[in-house]
Enzyme design. Structure first.
Site, PDB file in Angstrom:
ATOM      1  N   HIS A  63       6.568  -1.344   3.647  1.00 21.42           N
ATOM      2  CA  HIS A  63       6.399  -2.749   4.019  1.00 21.42           C
ATOM      3  C   HIS A  63       5.662  -3.498   2.925  1.00 21.42           C
ATOM      4  O   HIS A  63       4.821  -2.933   2.222  1.00 21.42           O
ATOM      5  CB  HIS A  63       5.645  -2.892   5.355  1.00 21.42           C
ATOM      6  CG  HIS A  63       4.363  -2.133   5.419  1.00 21.42           C
ATOM      7  ND1 HIS A  63       4.307  -0.783   5.670  1.00 21.42           N
ATOM      8  CD2 HIS A  63       3.071  -2.537   5.272  1.00 21.42           C
ATOM      9  CE1 HIS A  63       3.040  -0.380   5.678  1.00 21.42           C
ATOM     10  NE2 HIS A  63       2.274  -1.429   5.431  1.00 21.42           N
TER      11      HIS A  63
ATOM     12  N   ASN B 197       0.856  -1.186   0.000  1.00 23.88           N
ATOM     13  CA  ASN B 197       0.000   0.000   0.000  1.00 23.88           C
ATOM     14  C   ASN B 197       0.894   1.239   0.000  1.00 23.88           C
ATOM     15  O   ASN B 197       1.842   1.321   0.789  1.00 23.88           O
ATOM     16  CB  ASN B 197      -0.903   0.007   1.236  1.00 23.88           C
ATOM     17  CG  ASN B 197      -1.900  -1.142   1.221  1.00 23.88           C
ATOM     18  OD1 ASN B 197      -2.409  -1.507   0.170  1.00 23.88           O
ATOM     19  ND2 ASN B 197      -2.162  -1.731   2.369  1.00 23.88           N
TER      20      ASN B 197
ATOM     21  N   GLN C 292      -2.308   3.150   2.694  1.00 28.32           N
ATOM     22  CA  GLN C 292      -1.186   2.989   3.629  1.00 28.32           C
ATOM     23  C   GLN C 292      -1.515   3.676   4.952  1.00 28.32           C
ATOM     24  O   GLN C 292      -1.969   4.818   4.969  1.00 28.32           O
ATOM     25  CB  GLN C 292       0.099   3.580   3.033  1.00 28.32           C
ATOM     26  CG  GLN C 292       1.327   3.308   3.891  1.00 28.32           C
ATOM     27  CD  GLN C 292       2.621   3.777   3.223  1.00 28.32           C
ATOM     28  OE1 GLN C 292       2.597   4.415   2.166  1.00 28.32           O
ATOM     29  NE2 GLN C 292       3.739   3.470   3.852  1.00 28.32           N
TER      30      GLN C 292
HETATM   31  P1  DGP Z   1      -0.769  -0.546   5.653  1.00 24.46           P
HETATM   32  O1  DGP Z   1      -2.215  -0.230   5.463  1.00 24.46           O
HETATM   33  O2  DGP Z   1      -0.182  -1.195   4.386  1.00 24.46           O
HETATM   34  O3  DGP Z   1       0.026   0.633   6.129  1.00 24.46           O
HETATM   35  O4  DGP Z   1      -0.750  -1.685   6.752  1.00 24.46           O
HETATM   36  C1  DGP Z   1      -0.135  -1.569   7.989  1.00 24.46           C
HETATM   37  C2  DGP Z   1      -0.281  -2.890   8.680  1.00 24.46           C
HETATM   38  O5  DGP Z   1       0.529  -2.856   9.830  1.00 24.46           O
HETATM   39  C3  DGP Z   1      -1.697  -3.230   9.137  1.00 24.46           C
HETATM   40  O6  DGP Z   1      -2.123  -4.413   8.464  1.00 24.46           O
HETATM   41  C4  DGP Z   1      -1.581  -3.471  10.621  1.00 24.46           C
HETATM   42  C5  DGP Z   1      -0.112  -3.592  10.853  1.00 24.46           C
HETATM   43  N1  DGP Z   1       0.352  -3.013  12.099  1.00 24.46           N
HETATM   44  C6  DGP Z   1       0.141  -1.752  12.551  1.00 24.46           C
HETATM   45  N2  DGP Z   1       0.732  -1.554  13.742  1.00 24.46           N
HETATM   46  C7  DGP Z   1       1.369  -2.734  14.033  1.00 24.46           C
HETATM   47  C8  DGP Z   1       2.155  -3.152  15.137  1.00 24.46           C
HETATM   48  O7  DGP Z   1       2.436  -2.423  16.085  1.00 24.46           O
HETATM   49  N3  DGP Z   1       2.618  -4.435  15.094  1.00 24.46           N
HETATM   50  C9  DGP Z   1       2.348  -5.278  14.049  1.00 24.46           C
HETATM   51  N4  DGP Z   1       2.844  -6.499  14.108  1.00 24.46           N
HETATM   52  N5  DGP Z   1       1.600  -4.905  12.987  1.00 24.46           N
HETATM   53  C10 DGP Z   1       1.125  -3.649  12.991  1.00 24.46           C
END
Ligand code: DGP
Length: 111
Positions: free
Chosen positions: A99, A86, A93
Site C-alpha cells: 500500500h 513502508n 510495515q
Molecule cells: P503500514 O505501517 O504501512 O503497514 O500501515 C498500515 C496502515 O493501515 C496503518 O496506518 C493503519 C491502516 N489500517 C490497518 N488496518 C486497517 C483497516 O482495517 N482499515 C483501514 N482503513 N486502515 C487500516
C-alpha cells in the site's frame, strides 16, 4: 490471501471509507490517520510488500503512484503531500499487503 485485512477490504468483506476504485486499485481512508488527510492506495491483487514486487508489478505500481497526485488534489492538498511505502518489519510495515500512504493537510516535515 483469505485472511489479509486489505484483501478483505478489496473484496468488500470489511468496510472502508472508499475514495477511489477501478479494476486493479482501491483507495480508502486510513483507519488511524496521521494527518487531516491520510489515504491508502492498494492493488486489489495481493502482493505482500514492495520487496515482493518484480517486473510483473511495474504497471500496477505505476498506476498506484500516478493515482496519488489525483487523490491529493481531490482532497484539497494543493500545497503538496507525502507518499510513503513502508516495506517489511524493519520499514515499519504492519499490514502485509502492498500500500501507498498519501498524507497531507498538516506540516509534513516530521510525519
Ligand atoms: P503500514 O505501517 O504501512 O503497514 O500501515 C498500515 C496502515 O493501515 C496503518 O496506518 C493503519 C491502516 N489500517 C490497518 N488496518 C486497517 C483497516 O482495517 N482499515 C483501514 N482503513 N486502515 C487500516
Amino acid at each position: 490471501m483469505t485472511d489479509c485485512i486489505f484483501c478483505k477490504i478489496a473484496r468488500g468483506e470489511l468496510p472502508s471509507k472508499k475514495v477511489y476504485e477501478d479494476d486493479e486499485l482501491l483507495a480508502f481512508h486510513d483507519i488511524h490517520p496521521a494527518a487531516p488527510v491520510h489515504l491508502l492506495v492498494i492493488p486489489k491483487l495481493h502482493v505482500a510488500s514492495l520487496a515482493e514486487c518484480d517486473g510483473r508489478h511495474g504497471e500496477v505500481l505505476g498506476k498506484m503512484l500516478l493515482l496519488a497526485p489525483k487523490l491529493a488534489q481531490d482532497h484539497g492538498l494543493v500545497d503538496g503531500f507525502k507518499t510513503v511505502i513502508n516495506t517489511g518489519k524493519g520499514g515499519g510495515q504492519v499490514v502485509f499487503h502492498l500500500h501507498v500512504h498519501i498524507i497531507g493537510g498538516a506540516n509534513m516535515a516530521h510525519v
